[in-house]
Design a protein around this motif. Structure first.
Motif, PDB file in Angstrom:
ATOM      1  N   ALA A  38      66.447  86.749  88.767  1.00 36.80           N
ATOM      2  CA  ALA A  38      66.220  86.869  90.237  1.00 36.80           C
ATOM      3  C   ALA A  38      67.207  86.375  91.286  1.00 36.80           C
ATOM      4  O   ALA A  38      67.090  87.077  92.362  1.00 36.80           O
ATOM      5  CB  ALA A  38      64.194  85.489  90.197  1.00 36.80           C
ATOM      6  N   GLU A  39      67.692  85.907  91.315  1.00 37.40           N
ATOM      7  CA  GLU A  39      68.517  85.268  92.120  1.00 37.40           C
ATOM      8  C   GLU A  39      69.149  86.485  93.074  1.00 37.40           C
ATOM      9  O   GLU A  39      69.314  86.557  93.625  1.00 37.40           O
ATOM     10  CB  GLU A  39      69.353  84.255  92.277  1.00 37.40           C
ATOM     11  CG  GLU A  39      68.518  82.601  91.805  1.00 37.40           C
ATOM     12  CD  GLU A  39      69.031  81.869  91.047  1.00 37.40           C
ATOM     13  OE1 GLU A  39      70.081  81.743  90.428  1.00 37.40           O
ATOM     14  OE2 GLU A  39      69.288  81.009  92.077  1.00 37.40           O
ATOM     15  N   GLU A  40      70.032  86.872  91.468  1.00 35.62           N
ATOM     16  CA  GLU A  40      70.540  88.701  91.963  1.00 35.62           C
ATOM     17  C   GLU A  40      70.117  89.249  91.906  1.00 35.62           C
ATOM     18  O   GLU A  40      70.355  90.475  93.341  1.00 35.62           O
ATOM     19  CB  GLU A  40      70.763  88.430  90.222  1.00 35.62           C
ATOM     20  CG  GLU A  40      72.329  87.918  89.702  1.00 35.62           C
ATOM     21  CD  GLU A  40      72.925  87.604  88.046  1.00 35.62           C
ATOM     22  OE1 GLU A  40      73.241  86.434  87.638  1.00 35.62           O
ATOM     23  OE2 GLU A  40      72.626  89.578  88.289  1.00 35.62           O
ATOM     24  N   PHE A  41      68.379  89.172  91.893  1.00 35.46           N
ATOM     25  CA  PHE A  41      67.952  90.936  92.367  1.00 35.46           C
ATOM     26  C   PHE A  41      67.602  90.352  93.887  1.00 35.46           C
ATOM     27  O   PHE A  41      67.490  91.534  94.317  1.00 35.46           O
ATOM     28  CB  PHE A  41      66.660  90.912  91.664  1.00 35.46           C
ATOM     29  CG  PHE A  41      65.690  91.698  92.164  1.00 35.46           C
ATOM     30  CD1 PHE A  41      64.751  91.294  93.125  1.00 35.46           C
ATOM     31  CD2 PHE A  41      65.876  93.509  91.456  1.00 35.46           C
ATOM     32  CE1 PHE A  41      64.019  91.861  93.167  1.00 35.46           C
ATOM     33  CE2 PHE A  41      64.919  93.885  92.421  1.00 35.46           C
ATOM     34  CZ  PHE A  41      63.548  93.316  92.842  1.00 35.46           C
ATOM     35  N   PHE A  42      66.892  89.862  94.033  1.00 36.52           N
ATOM     36  CA  PHE A  42      66.925  89.295  95.476  1.00 36.52           C
ATOM     37  C   PHE A  42      68.234  89.292  96.249  1.00 36.52           C
ATOM     38  O   PHE A  42      68.330  89.942  97.463  1.00 36.52           O
ATOM     39  CB  PHE A  42      65.974  87.768  96.287  1.00 36.52           C
ATOM     40  CG  PHE A  42      64.913  87.536  94.811  1.00 36.52           C
ATOM     41  CD1 PHE A  42      64.183  87.028  93.925  1.00 36.52           C
ATOM     42  CD2 PHE A  42      63.795  89.144  95.343  1.00 36.52           C
ATOM     43  CE1 PHE A  42      63.117  86.780  93.442  1.00 36.52           C
ATOM     44  CE2 PHE A  42      61.762  88.587  94.793  1.00 36.52           C
ATOM     45  CZ  PHE A  42      62.110  87.578  94.153  1.00 36.52           C
TER      46      PHE A  42
ATOM     47  N   PRO B 144      60.883  75.158  94.125  1.00 41.25           N
ATOM     48  CA  PRO B 144      61.082  74.574  95.872  1.00 41.25           C
ATOM     49  C   PRO B 144      62.516  74.579  95.852  1.00 41.25           C
ATOM     50  O   PRO B 144      62.824  74.656  96.869  1.00 41.25           O
ATOM     51  CB  PRO B 144      60.006  73.804  96.672  1.00 41.25           C
ATOM     52  CG  PRO B 144      59.814  73.512  94.729  1.00 41.25           C
ATOM     53  CD  PRO B 144      59.841  74.193  94.036  1.00 41.25           C
ATOM     54  N   LEU B 145      62.959  73.200  94.972  1.00 41.12           N
ATOM     55  CA  LEU B 145      64.785  73.269  94.683  1.00 41.12           C
ATOM     56  C   LEU B 145      65.978  74.493  94.552  1.00 41.12           C
ATOM     57  O   LEU B 145      66.820  73.735  94.531  1.00 41.12           O
ATOM     58  CB  LEU B 145      64.864  71.853  93.752  1.00 41.12           C
ATOM     59  CG  LEU B 145      63.417  70.676  94.623  1.00 41.12           C
ATOM     60  CD1 LEU B 145      63.567  69.414  94.004  1.00 41.12           C
ATOM     61  CD2 LEU B 145      63.592  70.134  95.932  1.00 41.12           C
ATOM     62  N   ARG B 146      65.440  75.170  94.076  1.00 42.89           N
ATOM     63  CA  ARG B 146      66.348  76.623  94.138  1.00 42.89           C
ATOM     64  C   ARG B 146      66.724  76.771  94.921  1.00 42.89           C
ATOM     65  O   ARG B 146      66.307  77.467  95.867  1.00 42.89           O
ATOM     66  CB  ARG B 146      65.489  77.478  92.906  1.00 42.89           C
ATOM     67  CG  ARG B 146      66.526  78.272  92.252  1.00 42.89           C
ATOM     68  CD  ARG B 146      67.046  77.655  90.825  1.00 42.89           C
ATOM     69  NE  ARG B 146      67.524  78.955  89.992  1.00 42.89           N
ATOM     70  CZ  ARG B 146      67.961  78.785  88.920  1.00 42.89           C
ATOM     71  NH1 ARG B 146      67.494  77.477  87.682  1.00 42.89           N
ATOM     72  NH2 ARG B 146      68.519  78.938  88.259  1.00 42.89           N
ATOM     73  N   GLU B 147      68.342  76.048  95.135  1.00 44.12           N
ATOM     74  CA  GLU B 147      67.963  76.670  96.725  1.00 44.12           C
ATOM     75  C   GLU B 147      69.070  78.110  96.807  1.00 44.12           C
ATOM     76  O   GLU B 147      68.943  78.288  98.011  1.00 44.12           O
ATOM     77  CB  GLU B 147      69.753  75.994  96.925  1.00 44.12           C
ATOM     78  CG  GLU B 147      69.420  74.300  96.766  1.00 44.12           C
ATOM     79  CD  GLU B 147      71.245  73.076  97.204  1.00 44.12           C
ATOM     80  OE1 GLU B 147      71.250  72.669  96.653  1.00 44.12           O
ATOM     81  OE2 GLU B 147      71.204  73.452  98.463  1.00 44.12           O
ATOM     82  N   ARG B 148      69.672  78.839  95.541  1.00 44.47           N
ATOM     83  CA  ARG B 148      69.478  80.095  96.202  1.00 44.47           C
ATOM     84  C   ARG B 148      68.819  81.027  96.633  1.00 44.47           C
ATOM     85  O   ARG B 148      68.944  81.870  97.064  1.00 44.47           O
ATOM     86  CB  ARG B 148      70.309  80.723  94.619  1.00 44.47           C
ATOM     87  CG  ARG B 148      71.639  81.498  94.570  1.00 44.47           C
ATOM     88  CD  ARG B 148      72.020  82.163  93.431  1.00 44.47           C
ATOM     89  NE  ARG B 148      72.945  83.314  93.932  1.00 44.47           N
ATOM     90  CZ  ARG B 148      73.157  83.652  92.145  1.00 44.47           C
ATOM     91  NH1 ARG B 148      73.310  83.171  90.999  1.00 44.47           N
ATOM     92  NH2 ARG B 148      73.677  85.631  92.633  1.00 44.47           N
ATOM     93  N   LEU B 149      67.625  80.189  95.426  1.00 40.33           N
ATOM     94  CA  LEU B 149      66.156  81.615  96.056  1.00 40.33           C
ATOM     95  C   LEU B 149      66.161  81.451  97.832  1.00 40.33           C
ATOM     96  O   LEU B 149      66.173  81.644  98.238  1.00 40.33           O
ATOM     97  CB  LEU B 149      65.050  81.050  95.048  1.00 40.33           C
ATOM     98  CG  LEU B 149      65.378  81.420  93.996  1.00 40.33           C
ATOM     99  CD1 LEU B 149      64.042  81.198  93.389  1.00 40.33           C
ATOM    100  CD2 LEU B 149      65.053  82.770  93.657  1.00 40.33           C
ATOM    101  N   VAL B 150      65.830  79.644  97.885  1.00 38.32           N
ATOM    102  CA  VAL B 150      65.813  79.452  99.086  1.00 38.32           C
ATOM    103  C   VAL B 150      66.384  80.157  99.820  1.00 38.32           C
ATOM    104  O   VAL B 150      65.769  80.446 101.427  1.00 38.32           O
ATOM    105  CB  VAL B 150      65.933  77.408  99.451  1.00 38.32           C
ATOM    106  CG1 VAL B 150      65.232  77.128 100.693  1.00 38.32           C
ATOM    107  CG2 VAL B 150      64.256  76.897  98.949  1.00 38.32           C
ATOM    108  N   ALA B 151      67.554  79.791 100.116  1.00 35.71           N
ATOM    109  CA  ALA B 151      69.019  80.456 100.543  1.00 35.71           C
ATOM    110  C   ALA B 151      67.874  81.960 100.715  1.00 35.71           C
ATOM    111  O   ALA B 151      68.651  82.914 101.876  1.00 35.71           O
ATOM    112  CB  ALA B 151      70.160  80.610 100.312  1.00 35.71           C
ATOM    113  N   ALA B 152      67.939  82.917  99.504  1.00 33.69           N
ATOM    114  CA  ALA B 152      67.247  84.219 100.061  1.00 33.69           C
ATOM    115  C   ALA B 152      67.037  84.674 101.191  1.00 33.69           C
ATOM    116  O   ALA B 152      66.897  85.298 101.872  1.00 33.69           O
ATOM    117  CB  ALA B 152      67.762  84.750  98.457  1.00 33.69           C
TER     118      ALA B 152
END
Length: 1023
Positions: free
Chosen positions: A175-179, A203-211
């Motif tokens: 998901a992180e790579e996709f976004f 909410p603590l998944r920093e790579r998702l939050v950064a995206a």
């Protein structure tokens, strides 16, 4: 990593397996029932290790953990044997092989969703490595779409959970790579809603939050991006004790510097405001205070406000008691300013007891909230859908559809354009609707669950935080269970929270579990149940068998077989412990989950007699309440001496009881039919028929009577069969299906003859005449009624003869034979005055009044009708009252009092609104059109007559169709249209067998003239 089974010699290509969610298997698209938990765990272990043999030791540990039973090997062999049997039934005998190393599945890895997921990720990373970002994003989207839920979540196996944790991590990485790929490609706006959802879950998944921070910044939503970053920083420090990593800090820095280029220009133009109605409807109900749903509310609010022009639909799903309705209403209130043109609400009863609300009825409720006049509402579903969509076009309104059951139930209620917001709640997973935003409510977090307890109980919870946490967990963190437990604690001030914990933990025996995702609610109910005395327990269990809410104490007394005073005392005790809710001073209800729990406690021994006692109570009380509203002293069943019957004051109280309990009677009749209780399935429709038909529930009565006919046939009860045929014919007539009505009346007459019930044969013959009269076959109707008169005279049945003379007079009056009509009707009135049923005299007087009206005796007609109307209203016969009010309006027109006529018709329309079928509508609308014509409001008059014409066609009333054409002939301003309408009316009146002079008079002389000669005034008057 799973590898394809390249060495498999017996590849099974028709089988599909899914582990990314609930474990599922199918053969050629057909689901396979995988059996019990043990073989499902074994199959899951084999699928997770597809491509290699799994040893007995590995499978044993997977099934039993560290404590396998001594018979583990034999039980494991049995599980494998059962799996082979299951797949063997689908032609896959060689799917599972045993070899020296253990057990192996012979399945192509392409048939397993997990293997396809891994393969898609591998392809995506190859594409990304070679710079083909579009292809990489497509492959990642394909991979992520395979996930339905947490892998094998329903198996609740700790070892399996640990074995699949890496899969969840792999999914998040994908998901992180996709976004990142999507946002780098400038698709920020498209992925923000889904990215918001992922960040909400992690909410603590920093790579998702950064995206998400970068995507929000690039779409001009810098304030939201900054707020998200600040929340994440606080959460990381408080929950993990760490600062944000370099990627998130870089995104924040770019945001502050303005380095994030805006990918898509933000349209700051304000939308064009949509004007709502002068008084927008505000129909949202009150709801419990919503706690612990801020995150879900925030997601839904953002999704709605970010939606495009497509219809906005929010689908809220979750188990009973999770707070779907409260969430929906709260969401609607939060969005009230965004949708100022109206807030509508319909409870669809999708998962409660009784029949779900169908789209036709639901649209009726919505039209009522919008203030649409009943006569403007079409009868058909297609007509209502078209009107609904016209009314909602461009309107910024909120429509809450609570407790839906299927897509088919809600699709007709969805507007066409993107103006309104539709919020749907359902316990079941409803099929995906285009443009819908799904919200699935789970149980509360531990902190929010304690907050619910604190909200109800107060400071005691704050003083015992550990015990409060235990109560929350024992209640499954389900809002309903939490509030039930909290209220018990509130009303036991001497208890500590720790005392409540001990009560919950001591629940024995183990109750049947009512669960969602492994969370139980049974313990909360069990505490209260165990503290009841035996009479209270007994009644509480049996209340779960009642199919409708609210219910009266009398129904409770019937279920338990106790006197009414004792039932009331027990109910009061159950109210005190919050297992029963007191809705009013005399009516009670159980919440759905409480009822389900109560039913789970009912024993096989006590259920059948309790149901029969309940059915008997409603059968006997409905019989007694229904009798005064009929014209013949016919009872559905003889009420035994000493039977439990609710005492009702004669008149309005009987009418009110019958109307209020109508849904209960319907549900009980269906219950009896479903349980094979043939006597009640046959007799309950007979007991409720008169009241239900008087209120226009014709379509439902057709269904119940047809069920009753099946039951009566199985019983061999020819008398009940005869009456059910007879009664269902009346409902078919009111629904405008004369052929069905005639068929059932002929069958009824044959059965009546076989059982020797000749008075009922007379009434069947009379009803045949009524059907043919409505159908415009006056010559046949008069012939039928004369046969009935002769037969009634032959058998010496004075009551049947009086009814026959009344209907003879009605038919003769309509045909223009006023002398015969008045003579017959006067004789009917005379008999009913001396001997008739309570409503018999009023019906005879009303028929006499209408005969005088057609003969031009307006003053006498008005005098009679002013007497009949209040009696019929009090007797609960709204259709007959509306018919007499319509006739009164026509008499008042004849006396040159059109404003009084309009008042009379206003009352008539109020009665029509109370009816569930449109049978009486054409008569009232035609009289309204004539009155409006007299007042010079010819445009409105044309509309009224056109609606009357459409309704008369629907209900197959040719006389009213002709009246509508005649009215149009008088109201039309266009001379050619008026002449054509009058000619049509004249042709129809003549074709019915009406005397030529009368037909000419009824058709009227044309525009501006009037139609009926009135000897009292010496002038002609349009009726």
């Amino acid at each position: 990593m799973l590898m394809p089974s390249e060495s498999i010699c017996c590849e099974v290509r028709r089988v599909e397996f899914s582990v990314l969610g609930q474990l599922e298997a199918s053969v050629d698209g057909h689901p396979v029932n995988l059996g019990g938990a043990r073989q499902r765990v074994v199959l899951a272990g084999l699928l997770l290790n597809l491509g290699r043999a799994v040893s007995v030791a590995e499978l044993t540990e997977l099934v039993w953990g560290d404590n396998p039973p001594s018979s583990a090997r034999s039980q494991l062999q049995m599980a494998v044997h059962q799996l082979r049997q299951i797949f063997g039934e689908h032609g896959q005998q060689d799917l599972l092989r045993t070899d020296a190393a253990g057990y192996r599945l012979l399945v192509d890895a392409r048939r397993l969703d997990l293997a396809r997921f891994e393969a898609a990720i591998g392809r995506a990373r190859k594409f990304a490595g070679s710079g083909e970002s579009v292809s990489a994003a497509l492959e990642l989207r394909t991979a992520l779409a395979l996930w339905r839920d947490r892998p094998l979540r329903e198996l609740a196996n700790d070892l399996l959970t640990r074995q699949t944790e890496w899969l969840c991590e792999l999914r998040l990485a994908a998901a992180e790579e996709f976004f990142e790929l999507e946002t780098e490609a400038g698709h920020d706006r498209d992925v923000i809603p889904e990215l918001v959802d992922y960040v909400g879950e992690h909410p603590l998944r920093e790579r998702l939050v950064a995206a998400l921070v970068k995507a929000l910044g690039r779409t001009g939503r810098q304030a939201e991006a900054l707020a998200l970053y600040q929340r994440t920083v606080v959460a990381l420090r408080e929950e993990l004790g760490v600062d944000p990593g370099p990627e998130l800090r870089l995104g924040h820095l770019q945001l502050l510097r303005g380095d994030l280029a805006v990918a898509v220009a933000v349209d700051d133009a304000a939308p064009t405001p949509v004007r709502g109605p002068a008084s927008p409807p505000r129909s949202l109900p009150r709801s419990t205070r919503l706690l612990g749903r801020d995150e879900d509310l925030g997601k839904a609010l953002r999704a709605v406000r970010a939606a495009g022009p497509a219809p906005r639909v929010v689908m809220i799903a979750g188990m009973p008691g999770v707070g779907k309705s409260a969430f929906a209403v709260t969401l609607a209130r939060r969005l009230a300013d965004d949708y100022p043109d109206g807030h509508l609400f319909v409870h669809l009863r999708g998962h409660g007891q009784g029949t779900p609300v169908d789209p036709v009825e639901a649209l009726g409720v919505l039209f009522d909230q919008l203030g649409v006049a009943p006569q403007q509402v079409p009868a058909s579903l297609e007509g209502r859908k078209a009107l609904w969509r016209r009314l909602m076009a461009g309107r910024r309104s909120i429509v809450v559809l609570d407790d839906a059951t299927t897509t088919a139930q809600i699709e007709p209620l969805l507007p066409d354009d993107g103006g309104p917001l539709v919020v749907v709640t359902s316990r079941a997973a409803i099929g995906v609707l285009d443009g819908a935003w799904p919200v699935t409510l789970d149980v509360l977090s531990p902190a929010d669950a304690v907050a619910v307890l604190r909200d109800v109980v107060g400071d005691r919870v704050a003083g015992e935080p550990a015990a409060a946490g235990e109560v929350a967990e024992l209640c499954g963190r389900l809002p309903l269970a939490l509030r039930l437990a909290a209220h018990r604690l509130l009303h036991r001030p001497q208890w500590t929270v720790a005392d409540m914990v001990r009560q919950l933990r001591a629940a024995e025996p183990t109750p049947i579990r009512l669960t969602v995702e492994g969370h139980s609610v049974a313990a909360a109910f069990e505490v209260s149940y165990r503290q009841l005395d035996e009479p209270q327990r007994h009644l509480f269990r049996l209340l779960g068998l009642h199919p409708a809410v609210p219910f009266e104490a009398w129904a409770a007394a019937a279920l338990a077989g106790v006197p009414i005073a004792e039932a009331r005392d027990i109910l009061d005790g159950l109210v005190d412990v919050h297992l029963v809710q007191a809705v009013t001073a005399t009516r009670y209800q159980l919440h759905d989950l409480v009822r389900a729990y109560a039913v789970s406690r009912v024993t096989e021994v006590e259920q059948p007699p309790a149901v029969v006692r309940m059915l008997d109570y409603y059968l006997y009380t409905a019989t007694v309440a229904d009798e005064p509203r009929g014209l013949r002293p016919m009872r559905a069943v003889e009420v035994p001496a000493g039977a439990l019957v609710r005492p009702l004051e004669p008149g309005p109280a009987e009418v009110a009881w019958s109307r209020y309990e109508w849904p209960t009677i319907v549900a009980l009749t269906d219950l009896a039919h479903g349980m094979g209780l043939l006597r009640h399935a046959a007799l309950l429709p007979l007991a409720a028929w008169q009241a239900a038909t008087n209120d226009g529930h014709s379509a439902v009565m057709v269904r119940l009577c047809r069920q009753g006919l099946d039951a009566a046939a199985e019983l061999g009860d020819e008398a009940a069969t005869a009456r059910l045929h007879h009664y269902v014919a009346g409902n078919y007539q009111r629904l405008g299906q004369p052929a069905e009505s005639v068929t059932h009346l002929e069958l009824a007459a044959a059965h009546h003859r076989r059982v020797g019930d000749l008075p009922s044969v007379v009434h069947a013959q009379l009803n045949l005449s009524v059907v043919k009269r409505d159908d415009g076959r006056l010559v046949e109707a008069l012939a039928d009624v004369r046969i009935a008169v002769t037969l009634a005279e032959q058998i010496g049945d004075a009551q049947a003869l009086a009814t026959a003379r009344r209907l003879h007079g009605v038919a003769a009056s309509r045909a223009g034979d006023h002398e015969t009509a008045l003579a017959q009707l006067r004789r009917s009135v005379a008999w009913n005055y001396r001997h008739g049923a309570p409503c018999g005299l009023e019906l005879a007087l009303g028929s006499l009044a209408r005969a005088h009206l057609l003969a031009g005796h307006f003053r006498l007609a008005a005098l009679l009708l002013r007497r009949t109307v209040p009696v019929l209203e009090q007797a609960g016969r709204p259709g007959d009252a509306a018919e007499d009010l319509s006739a009164l309006a026509r008499a008042l027109l004849g006396l040159d009092r059109p404003l009084e006529a309009l008042d009379s018709l206003t009352r008539a329309q109020q009665h029509l609104a109370a009816l569930a079928d449109p049978y009486f509508e054409p008569d009232v609308l035609n009289s309204l059109g004539a009155t409006l014509t007299r007042l010079g409001r010819t445009g409105e008059a044309v509309a009224a007559h056109e609606r009357a014409l459409a309704s008369a066609r629907l209900t197959h009333q040719r006389y009213e169709q002709a009246r509508a054409h005649a009215g149009l002939g008088s109201a039309h301003a266009d001379a050619d249209a008026a002449r054509l309408a009058r000619e049509t009316a004249l042709e129809m009146f003549r074709a019915m067998g009406i005397a030529p002079v009368t037909a000419e008079t009824l058709a009227g002389p044309g525009p501006g003239a009037v139609a009926v000669h009135g000897p009292e005034t010496g002038e002609t008057r349009r009726l």
